[in-house]
Design a protein around this motif. Sequence first.
Motif, short mmCIF file in Angstrom:
data_model
loop_
_atom_site.label_atom_id
_atom_site.label_comp_id
_atom_site.label_asym_id
_atom_site.label_seq_id
_atom_site.Cartn_x
_atom_site.Cartn_y
_atom_site.Cartn_z
N THR A 129 10.91 -43.12 0.06
CA THR A 129 9.87 -42.86 -0.95
C THR A 129 9.36 -44.19 -1.51
O THR A 129 8.15 -44.37 -1.74
N ASN A 160 18.65 -41.45 -0.01
CA ASN A 160 19.23 -42.19 1.12
C ASN A 160 19.77 -43.55 0.71
O ASN A 160 20.45 -44.19 1.51
N THR A 214 8.02 -39.00 7.99
CA THR A 214 7.92 -38.18 6.78
C THR A 214 6.57 -38.45 6.12
O THR A 214 6.11 -39.59 6.07
O1 LIG Z 1 16.14 -40.51 0.24
C1 LIG Z 1 15.09 -41.05 0.58
O2 LIG Z 1 15.04 -42.17 1.10
C2 LIG Z 1 13.86 -40.33 0.38
O3 LIG Z 1 12.87 -40.98 0.24
C3 LIG Z 1 13.86 -38.80 0.40
C4 LIG Z 1 13.56 -38.17 1.75
C5 LIG Z 1 13.04 -36.71 1.53
O4 LIG Z 1 13.10 -36.18 0.44
O5 LIG Z 1 12.61 -36.12 2.54
C6 LIG Z 1 12.52 -38.93 2.44
C7 LIG Z 1 12.50 -39.12 3.77
C8 LIG Z 1 13.52 -38.55 4.67
O6 LIG Z 1 12.87 -37.46 5.31
C9 LIG Z 1 14.71 -38.08 3.94
C10 LIG Z 1 14.75 -38.04 2.57
#
Ligand SMILES: O=C(O)C(=O)C[C@]1(C(=O)O)C=C[C@@H](O)C=C1
Length: 353
Positions: free
Chosen positions: A21, A139, A182
């Motif tokens: 994010t 993450n 994403t």
């Molecule tokens: O934890 C992160 O790094 C996020 O940005 C969250 C998040 C999500 O909510 O989907 C973003 C991308 C990935 O698909 C996995 C987790």
Amino acid sequence: MPAQPDASPVYSYLGPVGTFTWTALNQAPEAVGGEWRSVNNVGEALDDVISGRSIGAMIAIENSVEGGVSATQDALASIPGLRITGEYLVRVDFDLVARPGTALADVTTVAAHPVAYAQTHLWLDKAVPTHAHLPATSNVAAPTALLNGSPADAAVAPHGITQHLALDTLAEHIGDNQNAVTRFVMVSRSGRIPERTGADKTSIIVELPSDAAGSLLDMLEQFATRGVNMSLLESRPIGDELGRYRFVIDLDGHVHDERVADALLGLKRFSPRVTFLGSYPRADRRPVVLESRYRDEVFIEARDWLRGILSGEPDGEDAVEDAGEALPGLVVRELDDAAPGQHGADDQGPQAG
Ligand SMILES: O=C(O)C(=O)C[C@]1(C(=O)O)C=C[C@@H](O)C=C1
């Protein structure tokens, strides 16, 4: 009295620094120079926007493995007054990391954000078959917690996190889909709609009348008969009773495109609830391709024709004139040029009557 310097605008994001994010927020030109506020979940980020604490929130909305992020879709459906103003794409690539000295064979508990876990579980099931999952808020929160007393032995983290945290990499690129992407959106409070570019998307949420047979088809026809393509269609339970669903929809086009506006009016006439989430430029800048009969001018001319009839003018066949400036992201095809399968549902081809 000297003028107070303006406070810099605040943007909320799922933190801490280094999450996907955060990477998405780095792509948003308006966030440069702003203050970035790290939060623990999507709900908190959206609350910040509603309360005015932040001017915008970057949130994950869809990924290429799991589809729509349900927490985000449900929050957007239930919190009024939010608008999507931009979209951003981030390639997601995961490693499994652990405290120094841990071997893969020692791992019994893996900390991971639930969406990241869903995107890596095939690999984890194979490489660490007896592991338990410990949910983490992000993450980067997952590997950071390993250094702060987490009971987990390993964490799923963005690729390369060990350059910033004193952890070892147990395995690289453990995502089940190596091309996973994403999609993130910037969400602000309702207000100005970004200008159309010709390569735009419109996001809406639609509820259907619960007792009318064929209402799903009615909904789809609104788009098909105006040449509006859908790039996302997902259903989510409304939650008040079993069997009631709302539809989360992305359309190719902008609410200032006549065909999109007309389709929304068509929807509004029979849907008990249409939530307009926003029109904004597509992250991939892929132009919208449409047949010439769905151009703005065709809708405008049809309206003028009717207005003429109502005001008593003789019924003439006016030629459709090109009005307005050409949009750089738009490709208009004559009907004969359209590739098979690109016609609207009501279109049987150029020779049809
Ligand atoms: O934890 C992160 O790094 C996020 O940005 C969250 C998040 C999500 O909510 O989907 C973003 C991308 C990935 O698909 C996995 C987790």
